[in-house]
Write an enzyme that holds these catalytic residues in place. Sequence first.
Site, short mmCIF file in Angstrom:
data_model
loop_
_atom_site.label_atom_id
_atom_site.label_comp_id
_atom_site.label_asym_id
_atom_site.label_seq_id
_atom_site.Cartn_x
_atom_site.Cartn_y
_atom_site.Cartn_z
N CYS A 113 0.46 -1.15 -0.16
CA CYS A 113 -0.02 0.00 0.27
C CYS A 113 0.82 1.15 0.36
O CYS A 113 0.38 1.99 -0.29
CB CYS A 113 -1.24 -0.02 1.25
SG CYS A 113 -1.94 -1.38 1.61
N HIS A 249 -3.63 6.90 2.05
CA HIS A 249 -3.46 5.99 1.68
C HIS A 249 -5.46 6.02 1.63
O HIS A 249 -5.60 6.04 3.23
CB HIS A 249 -2.81 4.63 2.28
CG HIS A 249 -3.04 3.59 1.91
ND1 HIS A 249 -3.93 2.97 0.63
CD2 HIS A 249 -3.25 2.65 2.74
CE1 HIS A 249 -4.55 2.05 0.69
NE2 HIS A 249 -3.71 1.64 2.49
N ASN A 279 -10.53 -0.04 -0.62
CA ASN A 279 -8.89 0.05 -0.39
C ASN A 279 -8.32 -0.40 -1.63
O ASN A 279 -7.97 -0.93 -1.65
CB ASN A 279 -8.01 -0.43 0.23
CG ASN A 279 -6.47 -0.91 0.69
OD1 ASN A 279 -6.27 -0.61 0.52
ND2 ASN A 279 -6.31 -1.20 2.00
#
Length: 322
Positions: A113, A249, A279
Amino acid sequence: MRRAVIKGVGHYLPERVVPNAEFENTLETSDAWIRSRSGIERRHFAAEGETTSMLATEAARRALAMAGVDASEVDVIVLATSTADLTFPSAATMVQNALGMTNGFAFDVQAVCAGFVYAMANANAIILSGQADRILVIGAETFSRIMDWTDRSTCVLFGDGAGAVLLEAAEGEGTPEDRGILSTDLHSDGRYRDLLYVDGGISTGSSGVLRMQGKEVFRHAVEKLSATAGTALAKAGLAPEDIDWVVPHQANIRIIQPLAEKLGVSMDKVVVTIQEHGNTSAASIPLALSVGVERGQIKPGDLVVSVAIGGGLAWGAAVLRW
Protein backbone atom coordinates in the site's frame (compact mmCIF):
# COMPACT_ATOMS: atom_id res chain seq x y z
CA MET A 1 17.08 23.91 -8.24
CA ARG A 2 15.73 21.03 -10.33
CA ARG A 3 12.26 19.86 -9.28
CA ALA A 4 9.90 17.04 -10.36
CA VAL A 5 6.57 18.73 -11.14
CA ILE A 6 3.24 16.99 -11.77
CA LYS A 7 2.05 17.89 -15.26
CA GLY A 8 -0.80 15.43 -15.65
CA VAL A 9 -2.88 12.99 -13.64
CA GLY A 10 -5.39 10.32 -14.55
CA HIS A 11 -7.16 7.26 -13.21
CA TYR A 12 -9.04 4.21 -14.41
CA LEU A 13 -11.56 1.95 -12.66
CA PRO A 14 -12.94 -1.35 -13.94
CA GLU A 15 -16.55 -1.28 -15.10
CA ARG A 16 -17.88 -3.72 -12.51
CA VAL A 17 -19.09 -1.98 -9.36
CA VAL A 18 -19.58 -4.17 -6.29
CA PRO A 19 -21.79 -2.66 -3.56
CA ASN A 20 -21.53 -3.86 0.02
CA ALA A 21 -24.90 -5.55 -0.25
CA GLU A 22 -23.44 -8.07 -2.71
CA PHE A 23 -21.41 -9.63 0.10
CA GLU A 24 -24.56 -10.30 2.12
CA ASN A 25 -25.27 -13.26 -0.17
CA THR A 26 -22.13 -15.17 0.78
CA LEU A 27 -20.90 -13.78 4.12
CA GLU A 28 -22.26 -13.05 7.57
CA THR A 29 -22.03 -9.31 7.03
CA SER A 30 -24.14 -6.33 6.00
CA ASP A 31 -23.86 -3.01 4.25
CA ALA A 32 -24.24 -1.23 7.58
CA TRP A 33 -21.50 -3.35 9.21
CA ILE A 34 -19.01 -2.65 6.42
CA ARG A 35 -19.77 1.07 6.31
CA SER A 36 -19.50 1.50 10.07
CA ARG A 37 -16.14 -0.28 10.31
CA SER A 38 -14.44 1.04 7.17
CA GLY A 39 -16.35 3.84 5.49
CA ILE A 40 -16.55 1.74 2.31
CA GLU A 41 -19.81 1.65 0.33
CA ARG A 42 -18.69 0.07 -2.93
CA ARG A 43 -15.61 -0.92 -4.91
CA HIS A 44 -14.64 -1.94 -8.45
CA PHE A 45 -13.48 -5.42 -9.51
CA ALA A 46 -11.55 -6.17 -12.68
CA ALA A 47 -13.22 -8.33 -15.30
CA GLU A 48 -11.90 -11.76 -16.21
CA GLY A 49 -8.77 -11.25 -18.31
CA GLU A 50 -8.45 -7.59 -17.25
CA THR A 51 -4.96 -7.33 -15.78
CA THR A 52 -3.12 -4.86 -13.59
CA SER A 53 -1.05 -3.64 -16.53
CA MET A 54 -4.24 -2.97 -18.50
CA LEU A 55 -5.62 -0.79 -15.71
CA ALA A 56 -2.26 0.97 -15.42
CA THR A 57 -2.10 1.63 -19.15
CA GLU A 58 -5.50 3.33 -19.19
CA ALA A 59 -4.61 5.55 -16.21
CA ALA A 60 -1.30 6.42 -17.87
CA ARG A 61 -3.03 7.39 -21.12
CA ARG A 62 -5.30 9.78 -19.24
CA ALA A 63 -2.40 11.39 -17.39
CA LEU A 64 -0.53 11.85 -20.68
CA ALA A 65 -3.64 13.34 -22.30
CA MET A 66 -4.04 15.88 -19.50
CA ALA A 67 -0.39 16.88 -19.86
CA GLY A 68 -0.56 16.98 -23.65
CA VAL A 69 2.47 14.69 -23.86
CA ASP A 70 3.00 11.74 -26.20
CA ALA A 71 4.26 8.44 -24.80
CA SER A 72 7.34 8.77 -27.02
CA GLU A 73 8.37 11.79 -24.94
CA VAL A 74 8.42 9.79 -21.67
CA ASP A 75 11.81 8.62 -20.38
CA VAL A 76 10.79 6.25 -17.56
CA ILE A 77 7.81 4.36 -16.19
CA VAL A 78 7.75 3.47 -12.49
CA LEU A 79 4.81 1.24 -11.59
CA ALA A 80 3.88 0.50 -7.99
CA THR A 81 2.00 -2.77 -7.60
CA SER A 82 1.79 -5.94 -5.54
CA THR A 83 -0.38 -7.69 -8.12
CA ALA A 84 1.69 -7.65 -11.29
CA ASP A 85 0.37 -9.73 -14.20
CA LEU A 86 3.25 -12.22 -14.00
CA THR A 87 6.17 -13.00 -11.69
CA PHE A 88 8.25 -11.40 -14.44
CA PRO A 89 8.65 -9.40 -16.60
CA SER A 90 7.52 -6.29 -14.77
CA ALA A 91 4.06 -4.90 -15.34
CA ALA A 92 5.78 -1.59 -16.11
CA THR A 93 7.37 -3.03 -19.25
CA MET A 94 3.93 -4.27 -20.32
CA VAL A 95 2.60 -0.72 -19.94
CA GLN A 96 5.61 0.57 -21.86
CA ASN A 97 4.75 -1.78 -24.73
CA ALA A 98 1.02 -0.98 -24.63
CA LEU A 99 1.79 2.74 -24.88
CA GLY A 100 4.07 2.15 -27.86
CA MET A 101 7.04 3.53 -25.94
CA THR A 102 10.26 2.00 -27.29
CA ASN A 103 12.74 4.33 -25.61
CA GLY A 104 13.73 4.75 -21.97
CA PHE A 105 13.18 2.15 -19.26
CA ALA A 106 10.45 0.80 -17.01
CA PHE A 107 10.35 -1.05 -13.69
CA ASP A 108 8.03 -2.07 -10.86
CA VAL A 109 8.19 -1.04 -7.21
CA GLN A 110 6.71 -3.36 -4.60
CA ALA A 111 5.93 -1.81 -1.22
CA VAL A 112 2.28 -2.89 -1.04
CA CYS A 113 0.00 0.00 0.00
CA ALA A 114 2.99 2.33 0.42
CA GLY A 115 4.10 1.53 -3.12
CA PHE A 116 3.07 4.79 -4.76
CA VAL A 117 4.95 6.91 -2.21
CA TYR A 118 8.02 4.70 -2.75
CA ALA A 119 7.60 5.05 -6.53
CA MET A 120 7.35 8.84 -6.27
CA ALA A 121 10.51 8.95 -4.16
CA ASN A 122 12.37 6.87 -6.74
CA ALA A 123 11.07 8.91 -9.67
CA ASN A 124 11.96 12.14 -7.91
CA ALA A 125 15.52 10.93 -7.33
CA ILE A 126 15.89 9.96 -10.99
CA ILE A 127 14.74 13.40 -12.12
CA LEU A 128 16.91 15.25 -9.58
CA SER A 129 19.95 13.24 -10.74
CA GLY A 130 19.39 14.42 -14.31
CA GLN A 131 18.90 10.88 -15.61
CA ALA A 132 15.39 11.63 -16.92
CA ASP A 133 13.12 14.58 -17.66
CA ARG A 134 9.69 12.92 -17.83
CA ILE A 135 8.50 9.98 -15.73
CA LEU A 136 5.13 8.25 -15.55
CA VAL A 137 4.50 7.15 -11.97
CA ILE A 138 1.63 4.68 -11.71
CA GLY A 139 -0.12 2.79 -8.94
CA ALA A 140 -2.25 -0.14 -10.11
CA GLU A 141 -3.74 -3.18 -8.41
CA THR A 142 -6.11 -6.10 -8.91
CA PHE A 143 -6.42 -7.13 -5.27
CA SER A 144 -9.65 -8.96 -6.03
CA ARG A 145 -7.38 -11.76 -7.32
CA ILE A 146 -5.76 -12.35 -3.90
CA MET A 147 -8.80 -12.32 -1.63
CA ASP A 148 -10.04 -15.07 0.68
CA TRP A 149 -13.75 -14.76 -0.06
CA THR A 150 -14.62 -16.53 3.20
CA ASP A 151 -12.83 -13.94 5.37
CA ARG A 152 -15.26 -11.09 6.00
CA SER A 153 -12.60 -9.09 7.84
CA THR A 154 -10.52 -8.62 4.66
CA CYS A 155 -12.38 -9.40 1.43
CA VAL A 156 -14.90 -6.56 1.87
CA LEU A 157 -12.14 -3.94 2.18
CA PHE A 158 -10.28 -4.11 -1.12
CA GLY A 159 -10.91 -3.07 -4.71
CA ASP A 160 -9.17 -2.76 -8.07
CA GLY A 161 -8.06 0.34 -9.95
CA ALA A 162 -5.19 2.48 -11.17
CA GLY A 163 -3.95 6.05 -10.98
CA ALA A 164 -1.05 7.78 -12.70
CA VAL A 165 0.86 11.05 -12.63
CA LEU A 166 3.30 12.46 -15.17
CA LEU A 167 6.32 14.08 -13.55
CA GLU A 168 8.39 16.55 -15.53
CA ALA A 169 11.68 18.25 -14.66
CA ALA A 170 11.44 22.00 -14.04
CA GLU A 171 13.61 24.66 -12.48
CA GLY A 172 12.63 25.99 -9.07
CA GLU A 173 14.13 28.48 -6.63
CA GLY A 174 14.91 25.84 -4.03
CA THR A 175 12.27 27.17 -1.63
CA PRO A 176 9.10 25.62 -0.16
CA GLU A 177 7.12 27.74 -2.64
CA ASP A 178 8.45 25.77 -5.61
CA ARG A 179 6.05 23.58 -7.52
CA GLY A 180 6.83 19.87 -7.55
CA ILE A 181 7.98 17.27 -5.06
CA LEU A 182 9.51 19.08 -2.09
CA SER A 183 10.41 16.09 0.09
CA THR A 184 9.85 12.39 0.71
CA ASP A 185 10.27 10.20 3.77
CA LEU A 186 10.39 6.38 3.64
CA HIS A 187 10.49 3.65 6.31
CA SER A 188 10.07 -0.09 6.71
CA ASP A 189 10.29 -2.61 9.54
CA GLY A 190 10.32 -6.30 8.63
CA ARG A 191 9.61 -7.36 12.22
CA TYR A 192 5.94 -6.75 11.46
CA ARG A 193 5.74 -8.92 8.36
CA ASP A 194 3.02 -11.17 9.79
CA LEU A 195 0.58 -8.30 10.36
CA LEU A 196 -0.22 -8.01 6.65
CA TYR A 197 0.96 -10.45 4.01
CA VAL A 198 -0.05 -12.86 1.24
CA ASP A 199 0.41 -16.52 2.16
CA GLY A 200 1.72 -17.52 -1.28
CA GLY A 201 4.52 -16.92 -3.74
CA ILE A 202 7.42 -18.69 -5.43
CA SER A 203 8.31 -20.66 -2.30
CA THR A 204 4.77 -22.06 -1.94
CA GLY A 205 3.88 -22.75 -5.56
CA SER A 206 0.63 -20.76 -5.37
CA SER A 207 -0.32 -17.10 -5.55
CA GLY A 208 -1.91 -17.23 -2.08
CA VAL A 209 -4.43 -14.92 -0.45
CA LEU A 210 -4.20 -11.84 1.73
CA ARG A 211 -3.94 -12.24 5.51
CA MET A 212 -4.22 -9.30 7.90
CA GLN A 213 -4.30 -8.64 11.62
CA GLY A 214 -6.49 -5.59 11.27
CA LYS A 215 -6.35 -4.32 14.86
CA GLU A 216 -2.55 -4.49 14.92
CA VAL A 217 -2.21 -2.73 11.57
CA PHE A 218 -4.52 0.01 12.83
CA ARG A 219 -2.43 0.36 15.99
CA HIS A 220 0.67 1.11 13.93
CA ALA A 221 -0.99 3.12 11.19
CA VAL A 222 -2.03 6.40 12.79
CA GLU A 223 1.20 6.93 14.76
CA LYS A 224 3.51 5.99 11.90
CA LEU A 225 1.61 8.00 9.30
CA SER A 226 1.43 11.16 11.39
CA ALA A 227 5.14 10.85 12.25
CA THR A 228 6.27 10.38 8.65
CA ALA A 229 4.09 13.29 7.52
CA GLY A 230 5.69 15.51 10.16
CA THR A 231 9.18 14.44 9.13
CA ALA A 232 8.51 15.04 5.43
CA LEU A 233 7.06 18.48 6.17
CA ALA A 234 10.08 19.40 8.29
CA LYS A 235 12.43 18.28 5.50
CA ALA A 236 10.63 20.68 3.18
CA GLY A 237 10.78 23.53 5.69
CA LEU A 238 7.03 23.44 6.21
CA ALA A 239 4.55 22.73 9.02
CA PRO A 240 1.09 21.13 9.25
CA GLU A 241 -0.58 24.54 9.14
CA ASP A 242 0.82 24.98 5.61
CA ILE A 243 -1.13 21.98 4.29
CA ASP A 244 -3.87 22.63 1.75
CA TRP A 245 -4.74 18.96 1.17
CA VAL A 246 -3.94 15.64 2.78
CA VAL A 247 -4.27 12.83 0.25
CA PRO A 248 -3.80 9.66 2.33
CA HIS A 249 -3.81 6.00 1.43
CA GLN A 250 -7.47 5.06 1.42
CA ALA A 251 -7.34 2.11 3.81
CA ASN A 252 -10.05 2.82 6.36
CA ILE A 253 -11.95 5.95 7.38
CA ARG A 254 -11.13 5.00 10.99
CA ILE A 255 -7.45 5.56 10.16
CA ILE A 256 -7.95 8.67 8.03
CA GLN A 257 -9.99 10.60 10.62
CA PRO A 258 -7.59 10.25 13.60
CA LEU A 259 -4.66 10.91 11.25
CA ALA A 260 -6.19 14.25 10.27
CA GLU A 261 -6.79 15.01 13.94
CA LYS A 262 -3.15 14.28 14.88
CA LEU A 263 -1.96 16.54 12.05
CA GLY A 264 -4.34 19.28 13.18
CA VAL A 265 -6.02 19.29 9.78
CA SER A 266 -9.79 19.55 9.26
CA MET A 267 -11.42 16.68 7.37
CA ASP A 268 -12.50 19.39 4.92
CA LYS A 269 -8.87 19.38 3.78
CA VAL A 270 -8.65 15.61 3.31
CA VAL A 271 -9.41 14.00 -0.04
CA VAL A 272 -11.51 10.91 0.73
CA THR A 273 -12.46 8.38 -1.94
CA ILE A 274 -12.63 5.19 0.10
CA GLN A 275 -16.43 5.13 0.03
CA GLU A 276 -16.37 4.69 -3.77
CA HIS A 277 -13.23 2.60 -4.32
CA GLY A 278 -12.39 0.68 -1.15
CA ASN A 279 -8.72 0.03 -0.45
CA THR A 280 -6.92 -0.15 -3.80
CA SER A 281 -3.48 -0.49 -2.18
CA ALA A 282 -0.75 1.23 -4.26
CA ALA A 283 -3.41 2.70 -6.56
CA SER A 284 -5.29 4.54 -3.82
CA ILE A 285 -3.18 7.72 -3.60
CA PRO A 286 -2.89 8.42 -7.34
CA LEU A 287 -6.59 7.56 -7.70
CA ALA A 288 -7.42 10.06 -4.97
CA LEU A 289 -5.13 12.70 -6.49
CA SER A 290 -6.87 12.34 -9.84
CA VAL A 291 -10.34 12.42 -8.29
CA GLY A 292 -9.32 15.42 -6.16
CA VAL A 293 -8.35 17.34 -9.30
CA GLU A 294 -11.50 16.18 -11.10
CA ARG A 295 -13.67 17.39 -8.21
CA GLY A 296 -11.96 20.80 -8.28
CA GLN A 297 -10.46 20.31 -4.83
CA ILE A 298 -6.73 20.27 -5.67
CA LYS A 299 -5.62 23.37 -7.57
CA PRO A 300 -2.27 24.71 -8.89
CA GLY A 301 -0.12 26.00 -6.04
CA ASP A 302 -1.78 23.85 -3.36
CA LEU A 303 0.47 22.07 -0.87
CA VAL A 304 -0.37 18.36 -0.83
CA VAL A 305 0.80 15.76 1.69
CA SER A 306 0.36 12.07 0.88
CA VAL A 307 0.98 9.27 3.38
CA ALA A 308 0.63 5.49 3.19
CA ILE A 309 1.37 2.33 5.14
CA GLY A 310 1.27 -1.26 3.95
CA GLY A 311 2.68 -4.73 4.34
CA GLY A 312 6.29 -5.00 5.34
CA LEU A 313 5.49 -2.96 7.31
CA ALA A 314 6.42 -0.20 4.87
CA TRP A 315 5.31 3.40 5.19
CA GLY A 316 6.20 6.89 4.06
CA ALA A 317 5.14 10.36 2.97
CA ALA A 318 5.56 12.77 0.09
CA VAL A 319 5.13 16.54 0.21
CA LEU A 320 4.52 18.33 -3.07
CA ARG A 321 3.18 21.59 -4.40
CA TRP A 322 0.68 21.09 -7.20
